[in-house]
Scaffold this motif. Structure first.
Motif, mmCIF file in Angstrom:
data_model
loop_
_atom_site.group_PDB
_atom_site.id
_atom_site.type_symbol
_atom_site.label_atom_id
_atom_site.label_comp_id
_atom_site.label_asym_id
_atom_site.label_seq_id
_atom_site.Cartn_x
_atom_site.Cartn_y
_atom_site.Cartn_z
ATOM 1 N N PRO A 1 -4.904 2.626 12.064
ATOM 2 C CA PRO A 1 -5.226 2.092 10.741
ATOM 3 C C PRO A 1 -6.190 0.922 10.800
ATOM 4 O O PRO A 1 -6.082 0.054 11.670
ATOM 5 C CB PRO A 1 -3.854 1.633 10.226
ATOM 6 C CG PRO A 1 -3.101 1.236 11.467
ATOM 7 C CD PRO A 1 -3.598 2.168 12.560
ATOM 8 N N MET B 1 -1.455 -2.263 7.735
ATOM 9 C CA MET B 1 -1.257 -1.636 6.431
ATOM 10 C C MET B 1 -0.762 -2.617 5.369
ATOM 11 O O MET B 1 -0.600 -2.239 4.207
ATOM 12 C CB MET B 1 -0.274 -0.479 6.552
ATOM 13 C CG MET B 1 -0.870 0.735 7.234
ATOM 14 S SD MET B 1 0.112 2.226 6.979
ATOM 15 C CE MET B 1 1.592 1.822 7.874
ATOM 16 N N VAL C 1 0.845 -1.183 0.000
ATOM 17 C CA VAL C 1 0.000 0.000 0.000
ATOM 18 C C VAL C 1 0.887 1.243 0.000
ATOM 19 O O VAL C 1 0.443 2.330 0.323
ATOM 20 C CB VAL C 1 -0.948 0.018 1.226
ATOM 21 C CG1 VAL C 1 -1.952 -1.082 1.098
ATOM 22 C CG2 VAL C 1 -0.173 -0.101 2.520
ATOM 23 N N GLU D 1 -1.152 10.221 5.148
ATOM 24 C CA GLU D 1 -1.745 10.382 3.819
ATOM 25 C C GLU D 1 -3.109 9.697 3.752
ATOM 26 O O GLU D 1 -4.077 10.251 3.232
ATOM 27 C CB GLU D 1 -0.808 9.795 2.769
ATOM 28 C CG GLU D 1 -1.311 9.955 1.335
ATOM 29 C CD GLU D 1 -0.353 9.383 0.306
ATOM 30 O OE1 GLU D 1 -0.766 9.222 -0.849
ATOM 31 O OE2 GLU D 1 0.805 9.110 0.676
ATOM 32 N N LYS D 2 -3.192 8.521 4.329
ATOM 33 C CA LYS D 2 -4.455 7.788 4.320
ATOM 34 C C LYS D 2 -5.479 8.431 5.270
ATOM 35 O O LYS D 2 -6.682 8.418 4.996
ATOM 36 C CB LYS D 2 -4.215 6.324 4.695
ATOM 37 C CG LYS D 2 -3.372 5.576 3.677
ATOM 38 C CD LYS D 2 -3.167 4.130 4.081
ATOM 39 C CE LYS D 2 -2.267 3.445 3.055
ATOM 40 N NZ LYS D 2 -2.862 3.462 1.700
ATOM 41 N N TRP D 3 -5.004 8.991 6.373
ATOM 42 C CA TRP D 3 -5.914 9.674 7.297
ATOM 43 C C TRP D 3 -6.567 10.872 6.625
ATOM 44 O O TRP D 3 -7.774 11.097 6.763
ATOM 45 C CB TRP D 3 -5.145 10.112 8.546
ATOM 46 C CG TRP D 3 -5.998 10.859 9.534
ATOM 47 C CD1 TRP D 3 -6.835 10.328 10.468
ATOM 48 C CD2 TRP D 3 -6.087 12.285 9.678
ATOM 49 N NE1 TRP D 3 -7.450 11.325 11.193
ATOM 50 C CE2 TRP D 3 -7.014 12.535 10.729
ATOM 51 C CE3 TRP D 3 -5.487 13.366 9.035
ATOM 52 C CZ2 TRP D 3 -7.341 13.837 11.133
ATOM 53 C CZ3 TRP D 3 -5.815 14.658 9.440
ATOM 54 C CH2 TRP D 3 -6.726 14.873 10.480
ATOM 55 N N GLN E 1 1.971 2.321 -2.628
ATOM 56 C CA GLN E 1 1.632 2.881 -3.928
ATOM 57 C C GLN E 1 2.861 2.941 -4.841
ATOM 58 O O GLN E 1 3.257 3.997 -5.332
ATOM 59 C CB GLN E 1 0.985 4.261 -3.754
ATOM 60 C CG GLN E 1 -0.314 4.177 -2.971
ATOM 61 C CD GLN E 1 -0.913 5.530 -2.677
ATOM 62 O OE1 GLN E 1 -0.233 6.538 -2.701
ATOM 63 N NE2 GLN E 1 -2.199 5.562 -2.381
ATOM 64 N N LYS F 1 -7.143 11.325 3.463
ATOM 65 C CA LYS F 1 -8.144 10.830 2.508
ATOM 66 C C LYS F 1 -9.389 10.334 3.225
ATOM 67 O O LYS F 1 -10.516 10.561 2.772
ATOM 68 C CB LYS F 1 -7.536 9.710 1.657
ATOM 69 C CG LYS F 1 -6.463 10.171 0.685
ATOM 70 C CD LYS F 1 -5.893 9.004 -0.116
ATOM 71 C CE LYS F 1 -4.828 9.487 -1.093
ATOM 72 N NZ LYS F 1 -4.211 8.357 -1.845
ATOM 73 N N THR F 2 -9.186 9.671 4.361
ATOM 74 C CA THR F 2 -10.330 9.175 5.134
ATOM 75 C C THR F 2 -11.186 10.332 5.616
ATOM 76 O O THR F 2 -12.423 10.300 5.520
ATOM 77 C CB THR F 2 -9.841 8.345 6.331
ATOM 78 O OG1 THR F 2 -9.094 7.219 5.862
ATOM 79 C CG2 THR F 2 -11.014 7.848 7.163
ATOM 80 N N ASP G 1 -7.042 0.748 3.803
ATOM 81 C CA ASP G 1 -6.632 2.135 3.537
ATOM 82 C C ASP G 1 -7.434 3.152 4.346
ATOM 83 O O ASP G 1 -7.460 4.336 4.009
ATOM 84 C CB ASP G 1 -6.766 2.471 2.037
ATOM 85 C CG ASP G 1 -5.767 1.694 1.192
ATOM 86 O OD1 ASP G 1 -4.850 1.083 1.765
ATOM 87 O OD2 ASP G 1 -5.903 1.690 -0.048
ATOM 88 N N HIS G 2 -8.083 2.721 5.397
ATOM 89 C CA HIS G 2 -8.918 3.600 6.219
ATOM 90 C C HIS G 2 -8.175 3.863 7.527
ATOM 91 O O HIS G 2 -7.798 2.925 8.234
ATOM 92 C CB HIS G 2 -10.256 2.897 6.496
ATOM 93 C CG HIS G 2 -11.284 3.744 7.181
ATOM 94 N ND1 HIS G 2 -12.132 4.581 6.493
ATOM 95 C CD2 HIS G 2 -11.608 3.872 8.484
ATOM 96 C CE1 HIS G 2 -12.939 5.187 7.351
ATOM 97 N NE2 HIS G 2 -12.641 4.770 8.567
#
Length: 829
Positions: A235, A101, A17, A64-66, A19, A68-69, A240-241
């Motif tokens: 996480p 993750m 993840v 980064e994922k936070w 990316q 987006k969440t 990804d949340h």
């Protein structure tokens, strides 16, 4: 929810993840953090340096994922859940972040190529000292499930500088030293200096009227402490949340106290600022002195007041009125510690927002829900009226008005019933008038839940019976659960991998899938594999015991384990009595075969709880005698592992053969240790208390060892005393031998007074925990345990079935019930 689960033992199975970031890029990121964040030469960095750099690298991904969440929450105009808890006992974060993750492959290879060992780096992390027991561990499990189930939620609490304490055992006694877990800082904590809120204390209230002639209050001349947000990211598993716990740190306000400053006493002016920061210094100060009580009250209001300023800030982004507040905000009170939130929200709505009482109260009741965690009336939190009125004068006014209106309602429903009015009142009358926080939480919430079926039923029929009669639909049950990610996948990789080889890994997010193991419960090859995993876990724990206790134990013996807070109702003392009986049987019947056993304790006693600390001393004293008696050899060892923590529990629980859950029936609300042990293949010996009842229902009565009185029988004995402890002592030679050994100095170098308080309690007919009344049944049950353990096929079959049937006890199931039945959320299917 992403249902694709991978084998943690298969390094190639984890999809990155990151990316597209490869192993080399990961190594570059670690080296970058070593230099830019820590100012370290990567070629000279040690384990602690690399641990921190790795943590920062992972935190980058989490952030980064936070972001987006959070954007999805706002874009979807989702109802938010706010879980308020004075404790979040999260343990260590590095392993959880890597696991959830899906970065095990990248991290392991990058660290190895840099010349380090991942397990050694994980041991560099301090346990986050944000709680002291089951309440905090439960809250952390809930955060994991909330993130994994993609629920828009936040955990709110306090960022304590010092945890409960570090425990050392010196000459058998508990010795407390400061738990300064943040002395090196934490790479997992974001300090949000842009989120600072003023929190008021003391002062007085002035009355005014608004333009419409309505009563308005102003809280003035207060002392101000600033609350600064510190975020820890949580996480979800493979989805990804990422959500966050927002923990408040006390900071002094900018202003100096001019009373001191203007007369040139600069030192006192600065000291006043420094003292204001003590609010978040230490977890749960002792409340046996008035200063400790006041600090705890200030802690509770501090985090509640900051939290609601944060909630309102978020709510106002999309709302001009408060009409939709309960449809956008759900607040769960984890025990009574945050119950001051009810008058705080009323204060904000009445005094700041200008709402009328009825509208404000309707918003409150429909926003709040309360979880109760105790059946013991003495454990229900109360505050002296004088203290609360001095620290929070406006809140006391609001509580009085809530109570006045509520008691009018009670009087109308039950005319002439003064006893009901007295027992339901928010104010306890007596020589010291006190505010009953549990009553406040019930009156101010739309839902009140217990945490196990028996617990919830006893709330209805006993502790809160008057409220249940008045509101028969308000009290409900939400049996606790544990996260299988930490408490099997992470802590017991050998067993998790074995299970995954047979039935796949979907159980990680759907624990009912463990039922697939039932088809292997009679497979001799699988039995052997199962036993091999358990033995390896026991060998690991044996090495820890040797290192920390200087006692060598036999991994082939039955590992009989009781780890939890040391408290009389949890009855570690009952376990010690069995250890003494076992010892007596060995030395008086030298030729009689016994099943070798290692009895393991761990847990902390509150510093001011002298009787619990005396029990710790007795455990260690019995161990000193037993472990050094050549007549015993390896047939029995008794050890107390110091400084119990989440990370230590992750090593102890997978090694257990037998799980001790032996509280007096009717005293344990639920327990979650019982679930963790059973999920890792231990068989339970326990009373019909808390969640033990539901575990028996799930695993089958033949796969658990139950002894002792039921809750109803225990309650009857407390009232009627049909059986007296001294009668049992007189009639049973084995019981008499145990008590006489303790009282006669056999475990205290001949000192007959050291353990006299414990002996007196055991023989007292007023013993509230009924130890001797359950002892004979317990000893018989323990003999059955030893006989059963000899048959490896039967024991292993039962162990497998315990794991296979633990699906109900996932915190995912618990959170789903909260979300749909209390918080009013519709979850993704």
């Amino acid at each position: 929810m992403d249902k694709h689960i991978v084998d943690p033992a298969d390094n190639h199975a984890y999809a990155s993840v990151f990316q597209g970031t490869g192993i080399e890029d990961f190594k570059i990121c670690i080296r970058h953090h070593l230099m830019s964040f820590q100012g370290r030469d990567p070629d000279r960095a040690g384990d602690q340096d690399v641990y921190r750099a790795l943590s920062y690298a992972l935190r980058d991904v989490l952030m980064e994922k936070w972001i987006k969440t959070q954007k999805t929450f706002y874009a979807g105009k989702m109802k938010r859940v706010y879980y308020l808890s004075l404790e979040f006992l999260v343990g260590r974060s590095l392993g959880t972040a890597i696991l959830n993750m899906g970065l095990m492959d990248e991290v392991t290879q990058a660290i190895e190529q840099l010349g380090y060992d991942l397990e050694e780096l994980r041991d560099c992390e301090e346990d986050a000292a944000l709680g002291n027991g089951g309440l905090g561990r439960l809250a952390s499990c809930f955060m994991d499930s909330i993130a994994t189930m993609k629920i828009p939620a936040y955990g709110y609490g306090i960022r304590y500088d010092f945890g409960l304490f570090n425990q050392r055992i010196v000459d058998g006694y508990q010795v407390e030293t400061p738990d300064s877990w943040l002395r090196l800082g934490s790479p997992w904590m974001y300090e949000r200096t842009s989120f600072m809120y003023p929190v008021q204390f003391y002062g007085h209230v002035t009355a005014t009227t608004d333009k419409l002639g309505n009563y308005r209050a102003r809280w003035v001349d207060t002392e101000i402490v600033m609350a600064m947000a510190c975020d820890m990211l949580v996480p979800g598993f493979n989805n990804d949340h990422v959500i966050n716990m927002r923990l408040w740190r006390a900071k002094a306000s900018r202003e100096l106290d001019l009373r001191y400053f203007n007369v040139g006493d600069y030192i006192s002016a600065v000291e006043s600022k420094v003292l204001s920061e003590t609010i978040s210094k230490v977890l749960y100060p002792s409340d046996d002195i008035s200063e400790g009580q006041e600090l705890r009250l200030k802690q509770q209001y501090f985090f509640v007041a900051a939290t609601f300023q944060d909630i309102l800030r978020r709510y106002r982004k999309d709302n001009d009125t408060f009409d939709d507040f309960p449809n956008q905000v759900a607040v769960q009170l984890n025990d009574t510690h945050p119950a001051i939130a009810i008058p705080e929200l009323m204060r904000l709505l009445l005094d700041i927002e200008g709402l009328g009482w009825e509208q404000a109260w309707n918003i409150c009741v429909n926003t709040f829900a309360y979880t109760n965690h105790t059946l013991m009336p003495e454990a229900l939190e109360t505050w002296p009226v004088d203290m609360l009125g001095r620290v929070l004068p406006r809140h006391l006014e609001i509580i009085y008005e809530i109570n006045r209106r509520f008691l009018e309602e009670v009087a109308n429903l039950y005319p002439g019933n003064t006893r009901k009015i007295q027992e339901m009142s928010l104010i306890e009358e007596g020589s010291v008038r006190r505010v009953r926080m549990a009553n406040l939480a019930i009156v101010g919430s739309h839902s009140v839940n217990g945490v196990a079926a028996l617990h919830s039923e006893l709330l209805k029929t006993n502790l809160f019976r008057h409220f249940h009669e008045m509101w028969p639909d308000k009290i409900n049950s939400k049996t606790n659960g544990i996260t299988p990610r930490r408490w099997l996948l992470k802590c017991n990789q050998g067993l998790a991998g074995l299970i995954g080889d047979k039935i796949g890994f979907d159980w990680v997010v759907d624990l009912d899938k463990l039922r697939g193991l039932e088809s292997y419960c009679d497979d001799p090859v699988f039995h052997q594999q199962w036993q091999t995993v358990k033995l390896e876990n026991k060998k690991r724990l044996a090495r820890i015991i040797t290192a920390t206790c200087a006692v060598d134990v036999d991994p082939g013996s039955l590992f009989d384990i009781q780890v939890k807070r040391i408290h009389e109702y949890k009855r570690q003392l009952l376990n010690v009595l069995h250890a003494i009986d076992f010892y007596h049987r060995i030395i008086t019947h030298r030729d009689e075969p016994v099943t070798p056993r290692t009895i393991i304790f761990a847990g902390k006693a509150a510093p001011s709880y002298w009787k619990a600390k005396l029990i710790i001393k007795l455990i260690n004293s019995v161990g000193d005698v037993v472990n050094n008696d050549p007549r015993v050899g390896d047939r029995l060892k008794v050890v107390f592992i110091p400084n119990y923590s989440v990370s230590l529990a992750e090593r102890i629980i997978p090694a257990a053969d037998l799980s001790e859950q032996i509280s007096t029936a009717g005293t344990e609300a639920s327990g979650t240790g019982n679930m963790k042990f059973a999920l890792n293949g231990a068989l339970t010996i326990g009373t019909l208390d808390g969640a033990n009842i539901e575990i028996r229902e799930e695993v089958g009565a033949e796969n658990i060892f139950i002894f002792g009185m039921t809750a109803e029988e225990a309650e009857y004995e407390k009232k009627c005393k049909s059986r007296k402890p001294w009668q049992i002592y007189e009639a049973n030679p084995a019981v008499r031998q145990i008590i006489d050994a303790i009282g006669g100095g056999a475990f205290s170098n001949g000192d007959t007074e050291l353990f006299r308080p414990l002996v007196n309690d055991l023989l007292s007919e007023n013993d509230p925990y009924l130890l001797l009344l359950d002892l004979e049944s317990y000893l018989d049950c323990q003999r059955l345990v030893g006989q059963t353990y000899v048959d490896k096929a039967i024991w292993t079959r039962r162990s497998i079935l315990n794991v296979a049937r633990m699906g109900k006890f996932s915190s995912d199931r618990t959170i789903k019930e909260y979300a749909e039945q209390i918080w009013g959320l519709k979850l993704e299917r």
